[in-house]
Design an enzyme around this catalytic site. Sequence first.
Site, PDB file in Angstrom:
ATOM      1  N   TRP A 410       0.967  -1.185  -0.062  1.00 45.38           N
ATOM      2  CA  TRP A 410       0.104   0.025  -0.031  1.00 45.38           C
ATOM      3  C   TRP A 410       0.782   1.198   0.133  1.00 45.38           C
ATOM      4  O   TRP A 410       1.920   1.216   0.705  1.00 45.38           O
ATOM      5  CB  TRP A 410      -1.044   0.079   1.188  1.00 45.38           C
ATOM      6  CG  TRP A 410      -1.730   1.507   1.273  1.00 45.38           C
ATOM      7  CD1 TRP A 410      -2.751   1.503   0.637  1.00 45.38           C
ATOM      8  CD2 TRP A 410      -1.394   2.333   2.043  1.00 45.38           C
ATOM      9  NE1 TRP A 410      -3.376   2.851   0.931  1.00 45.38           N
ATOM     10  CE2 TRP A 410      -2.384   3.399   1.839  1.00 45.38           C
ATOM     11  CE3 TRP A 410      -0.256   2.732   2.820  1.00 45.38           C
ATOM     12  CZ2 TRP A 410      -2.638   4.744   2.388  1.00 45.38           C
ATOM     13  CZ3 TRP A 410      -0.466   4.068   3.767  1.00 45.38           C
ATOM     14  CH2 TRP A 410      -1.495   4.926   3.228  1.00 45.38           C
ATOM     15  N   ASP A 578     -16.131  12.553  -2.582  1.00 48.87           N
ATOM     16  CA  ASP A 578     -15.495  11.175  -1.975  1.00 48.87           C
ATOM     17  C   ASP A 578     -16.404  10.627  -0.455  1.00 48.87           C
ATOM     18  O   ASP A 578     -17.368  11.159  -0.550  1.00 48.87           O
ATOM     19  CB  ASP A 578     -13.932  11.300  -1.466  1.00 48.87           C
ATOM     20  CG  ASP A 578     -13.209  10.048  -1.843  1.00 48.87           C
ATOM     21  OD1 ASP A 578     -13.286   9.206  -0.897  1.00 48.87           O
ATOM     22  OD2 ASP A 578     -12.723   9.922  -2.840  1.00 48.87           O
ATOM     23  N   ASP A 579     -15.700   9.616   0.014  1.00 49.41           N
ATOM     24  CA  ASP A 579     -16.289   9.215   0.989  1.00 49.41           C
ATOM     25  C   ASP A 579     -16.885  10.034   2.118  1.00 49.41           C
ATOM     26  O   ASP A 579     -16.594  11.167   2.172  1.00 49.41           O
ATOM     27  CB  ASP A 579     -15.317   8.081   1.745  1.00 49.41           C
ATOM     28  CG  ASP A 579     -15.972   7.174   2.504  1.00 49.41           C
ATOM     29  OD1 ASP A 579     -17.228   6.926   2.656  1.00 49.41           O
ATOM     30  OD2 ASP A 579     -15.207   6.160   2.992  1.00 49.41           O
ATOM     31  N   ARG A 655     -10.413  -3.013   7.674  1.00 51.52           N
ATOM     32  CA  ARG A 655     -10.891  -1.307   7.655  1.00 51.52           C
ATOM     33  C   ARG A 655     -12.216  -1.377   8.283  1.00 51.52           C
ATOM     34  O   ARG A 655     -13.151  -0.635   7.776  1.00 51.52           O
ATOM     35  CB  ARG A 655     -10.874  -0.945   6.156  1.00 51.52           C
ATOM     36  CG  ARG A 655     -10.618   0.847   6.062  1.00 51.52           C
ATOM     37  CD  ARG A 655     -10.663   0.986   4.635  1.00 51.52           C
ATOM     38  NE  ARG A 655     -10.425   2.540   4.839  1.00 51.52           N
ATOM     39  CZ  ARG A 655     -11.445   3.441   4.339  1.00 51.52           C
ATOM     40  NH1 ARG A 655     -12.685   2.958   3.769  1.00 51.52           N
ATOM     41  NH2 ARG A 655     -11.599   4.833   4.313  1.00 51.52           N
ATOM     42  N   LYS A 688     -16.175   6.948  -8.918  1.00 50.70           N
ATOM     43  CA  LYS A 688     -14.889   6.345  -8.292  1.00 50.70           C
ATOM     44  C   LYS A 688     -15.376   5.222  -7.519  1.00 50.70           C
ATOM     45  O   LYS A 688     -15.904   5.212  -6.451  1.00 50.70           O
ATOM     46  CB  LYS A 688     -13.977   7.284  -7.466  1.00 50.70           C
ATOM     47  CG  LYS A 688     -12.731   6.585  -7.058  1.00 50.70           C
ATOM     48  CD  LYS A 688     -11.949   7.538  -6.377  1.00 50.70           C
ATOM     49  CE  LYS A 688     -10.603   7.176  -5.767  1.00 50.70           C
ATOM     50  NZ  LYS A 688      -9.889   7.913  -4.825  1.00 50.70           N
ATOM     51  N   TRP A 689     -14.991   3.852  -8.115  1.00 48.41           N
ATOM     52  CA  TRP A 689     -15.383   2.376  -7.474  1.00 48.41           C
ATOM     53  C   TRP A 689     -14.140   1.951  -6.737  1.00 48.41           C
ATOM     54  O   TRP A 689     -13.210   1.682  -6.995  1.00 48.41           O
ATOM     55  CB  TRP A 689     -15.830   1.599  -8.501  1.00 48.41           C
ATOM     56  CG  TRP A 689     -16.105   0.244  -8.167  1.00 48.41           C
ATOM     57  CD1 TRP A 689     -15.405  -0.668  -7.257  1.00 48.41           C
ATOM     58  CD2 TRP A 689     -17.376  -0.585  -8.721  1.00 48.41           C
ATOM     59  NE1 TRP A 689     -16.239  -1.838  -7.182  1.00 48.41           N
ATOM     60  CE2 TRP A 689     -17.293  -1.629  -7.899  1.00 48.41           C
ATOM     61  CE3 TRP A 689     -18.141  -0.322  -9.607  1.00 48.41           C
ATOM     62  CZ2 TRP A 689     -18.226  -2.768  -8.303  1.00 48.41           C
ATOM     63  CZ3 TRP A 689     -19.317  -1.140 -10.001  1.00 48.41           C
ATOM     64  CH2 TRP A 689     -19.304  -2.389  -8.933  1.00 48.41           C
ATOM     65  N   ASP A 690     -14.551   2.040  -5.239  1.00 41.76           N
ATOM     66  CA  ASP A 690     -13.238   1.721  -4.607  1.00 41.76           C
ATOM     67  C   ASP A 690     -13.367   0.131  -4.031  1.00 41.76           C
ATOM     68  O   ASP A 690     -14.445  -0.298  -4.197  1.00 41.76           O
ATOM     69  CB  ASP A 690     -12.978   2.647  -3.374  1.00 41.76           C
ATOM     70  CG  ASP A 690     -11.897   2.866  -2.786  1.00 41.76           C
ATOM     71  OD1 ASP A 690     -10.826   1.846  -3.338  1.00 41.76           O
ATOM     72  OD2 ASP A 690     -11.298   3.864  -2.237  1.00 41.76           O
ATOM     73  N   ASN A 692     -11.591  -1.396  -0.450  1.00 38.76           N
ATOM     74  CA  ASN A 692     -10.696  -1.185   0.480  1.00 38.76           C
ATOM     75  C   ASN A 692     -10.245  -2.176   1.267  1.00 38.76           C
ATOM     76  O   ASN A 692      -9.836  -1.902   2.375  1.00 38.76           O
ATOM     77  CB  ASN A 692     -11.116   0.205   1.219  1.00 38.76           C
ATOM     78  CG  ASN A 692     -10.588   1.410   0.413  1.00 38.76           C
ATOM     79  OD1 ASN A 692      -9.669   1.690  -0.225  1.00 38.76           O
ATOM     80  ND2 ASN A 692     -11.811   2.233   0.609  1.00 38.76           N
ATOM     81  N   CYS A 740     -10.486   1.857  -8.219  1.00 40.85           N
ATOM     82  CA  CYS A 740      -9.576   2.059  -7.088  1.00 40.85           C
ATOM     83  C   CYS A 740      -9.644   0.872  -6.061  1.00 40.85           C
ATOM     84  O   CYS A 740     -10.651   0.193  -5.921  1.00 40.85           O
ATOM     85  CB  CYS A 740      -9.900   3.367  -6.301  1.00 40.85           C
ATOM     86  SG  CYS A 740      -9.058   3.863  -5.062  1.00 40.85           S
ATOM     87  N   ASP A 762      -3.015   5.475  -3.400  1.00 37.28           N
ATOM     88  CA  ASP A 762      -3.134   6.478  -2.101  1.00 37.28           C
ATOM     89  C   ASP A 762      -2.168   7.381  -1.775  1.00 37.28           C
ATOM     90  O   ASP A 762      -2.304   8.387  -1.241  1.00 37.28           O
ATOM     91  CB  ASP A 762      -3.871   5.728  -1.084  1.00 37.28           C
ATOM     92  CG  ASP A 762      -5.397   5.281  -1.069  1.00 37.28           C
ATOM     93  OD1 ASP A 762      -5.652   5.734  -2.353  1.00 37.28           O
ATOM     94  OD2 ASP A 762      -5.600   4.484  -0.553  1.00 37.28           O
TER      95      ASP A 762
END
Length: 971
Positions: A410, A578-579, A655, A688-690, A692, A740, A762
């Site tokens: 990461w 974003d988030d 997470r 934006k498809w994340d 995590n 992402c 990131d």
Amino acid sequence: MTLRYRSPGVYFSPRTRTFTLMAKSSMYVMRVDDGRNLEHLYWGEALPMEDDLTYLSIGNTIIMFDPVGTLTVPKILGLDELDEISDIQGLTDRWKVYTKQKNDPERGSRPRRLENASWRLWTMERNKGGDLNRDLGTETLLSALGEEEAKDEGRFSEKEESKIKKIPTSPTDGHPVPRAATPPFSFLPGPKTAPTSPPVPVSPMGEHIFDHFPKSAGTLTALTQQEPESIIHVVPSEPHDMSRTFPSVRDFREIREHPRHPEESIVNWNVLDPTMAGKNSKLFEFADRGTGDYREPSIMVTYADGSTVSPFEYIQHKIEKGKPRTPEYFPNVRVEDVHEATTLTIDMMDPVTKLVVRLFYTVMHDYDIITRRIEVVNTAGQPVWLERLMSATVDFDSNKYYMTQLSGGWARERQIVTKELQDGLTTFNSCRGASSHQFNPFLVISVGAPFSETTGSVYGFNLIYSGNFLASAEVSESRRMRVNMGVNPVGFRWLLESGESFESPEIVLSYSSTGMGHLSRQLHRLYRNRLIPPRWRQKGCPILLNTWEAVYFKVNHEMVCEIARCCKNMGVELVVVDDGWFSQRNNEFSSLGDWYPNLEKFPFGLEGTVRALEEMGMAMGIWVEPEMVSVDSDLYREHSDWCLHVPERMRTMGRNQLVLDFSRKVVRDYIFEQLDAILGCANITYCKWDFNRHLTEIFTSQEDWPPERQGEIGHRFVVGVYEVFGRITTKYPDVLFESCSGGGGRFDPGMLYFTPQIWASDNTDAISRVYIQYGTSLAYPPRTFGSHVSTVPNHQTLRSTSMKTRSLVAMNGSFGYELDPRHLTDAEINECLGYVQLHQRFRDLVWNGDLFRLRNPFHNDTGAWMYVSEDQHEALVMAVNVRREVGRLEPRLLLQGLGPGKIYEIEELCPGKLVRNVGTGAIELDPNGVYQFGRTLKLSGHSLMVAGLPIKFLFDADSVLFHLKLVSNYQ
């Protein structure tokens, strides 16, 4: 004599049983050996068409302790005499001898058994045709002898018979057999000599070899007189439907047992192998395990009886223009015109179980690239468990090899790692459910030394897949080397019921004889033109600002509007929320899965914020993480069984979230409906498809998948993600999707098939990004890099770099901002506007030009690269100093890719503003700008590539930018 080379396509020589795959300037050659294995001969730069490369098989040799030869069923049953018979005439002669001998009481019962067997075999061959060399299996002999008679004679018990049925009935190790081989699917006798001239044109698709394929695909024709003898090539008579049908179990059995048109048996099946050698020392295209090849196999299967031995033999092939369709939503290199590619399909079959593998080779005519994939078709009439399937196996002759991979973690993705390959197995892989930050599904083999940008042979392998993968390079005791790449066998076990099939991911094989630079440029061009969604080939990403590093979770309507008003003056065109915009999402502990706006933060809904931004002349995008669910969410409270988990076991958090089970249709449909509702409620133009966290507890509801199919869930998860991506991008083709995964944890060709760009990392620090983007460029084009200018000190490294360097690094990608513009001064906003305009001026050159890497930051104190237009009329040169020792001077920068006879004007853009005071030694601001040359230069491309450009850096993270423009050509 002038050497002649074939044009791109696929060629087959029935005289030598050789396939030649001609790409733009390289070729890939293999042959069917005497054991009907696919033997690899050559992969490299194009060779003259007159050369017969089968001589390369002379390199095969016997190695002590390697198995060579097979014990056939006739010998096991004590009928050695039948093992030597090759045709009906031989049967006729032997039958007469045995008839006379059976009445001799001194010879016992053996002549009677031989006479009975030979007569029945003769009758069977006369009535149905076939190949004695392939058909003398247990069932055939039992039918000829009479099962009861065989048992009465005491030759073998039921236990012995069951063992015999598992023994391969034909030589599969490639050594010369004592009897003359004959063509498959043909009546005896077979041809005794190789054809000496090209055959006459045969009926559509050459029904002898291609019986079960669609007849409309083309016509089998001889080449012109200028081509070598006995080469045949498929030329389509007209554009055709590239769809294909799968042969059924019955189709394959009928092909083998009831062939048609024996007069078309044009393939030479005489003994051709120059050397008797075991499997372990030969070069193969497809390798099994358990029959003498001790290297890593292409395939591993388990049959219902527990046996795992499954050798495969060539049975037929097909050549067609274009490319057969792959399953819906399964990523692959697109072929949009039948004339831009040729596909070779080879069917191989286990002669005992009748399990079939189909090998697909697609030659891309305008590239030195071949794509490969494999399909396994269960025609065995029983369940089969697929334990391992590599998308490609490529064997290399003995040499010194180096392997380059892209490794990291990461915020440190795709670092270049090169190592010399020693004896044994070298692997890298992902078992995380994604291609991962740690390893990328990309591998390069260089010959003799670590790869060079401009010289030497390099071979590239890039798997079009976003899940668990395995890449391996194995050097055997003979110093031959095998590369395998495909789905990671760890955690993979696929049940194939009778009649079912499984397809591997596609892999891209690329070759360059002039170093790594040329190989990268081929991949870049292919991925730009034939992998990313067609809608976005000529349309790039708008200049955007993402709110994440600006405000993190504290996003709301008023704040978004404030940010938009500020960044509009910087030239930003789109704001990505974003988030933090949905449900009760105020931190990382809640609300994933509840995809509806938080009305306290966005009282007018997303549509209200979109309208507000549109009134400013700007667009809006959003962030989502569809594959995840929070325990503290309405979705989890209602459907706690929708995540990947093993009942009655703890669920591992990552997470603070769990992973939704995309192997289940109900989950996929729900997520699609949620995304559809979001994108349909307002004019959202970017998403934006994340992703995590990685996968754990890869298990699913037994209502959907029973226990025997739990080994399929990891792969089904990835295919399920592809399906949702495919459905939503099809419904919203004008929405730009960016993939992402905690940054660059899923930067692979599989994602690029759906999204034209991927967030590279990131880590937005400019110096870190030099390494990340330089490594990524080995395989992927810069236009696919999500790359932004962030604030300083950087949030990941606490390093400070100049706006100039941060902007130049971000220009090598999508270009955008990851900061809070409300904190910028007017001067800084104007500076940003200048870099936005600079990006707009040169983005077509960066996104579509040829990339030349000039200086490797992993080996030097500087990273440098340049972009050259296709016509060589324009170039852009960038260099960034990543480490600075005071007083050290940089070597001159040798440019590449220019026209040697062209004159270029060299202009330095955005000069530095700092200079060293030679009196005090201090670095001070110079408002007039600091130029490298102080004047415009005019030089030939030849001088720039041989003598180079001097470059001077003053401090860590200093950078330069030069623009080259064609002035004239030398006369």
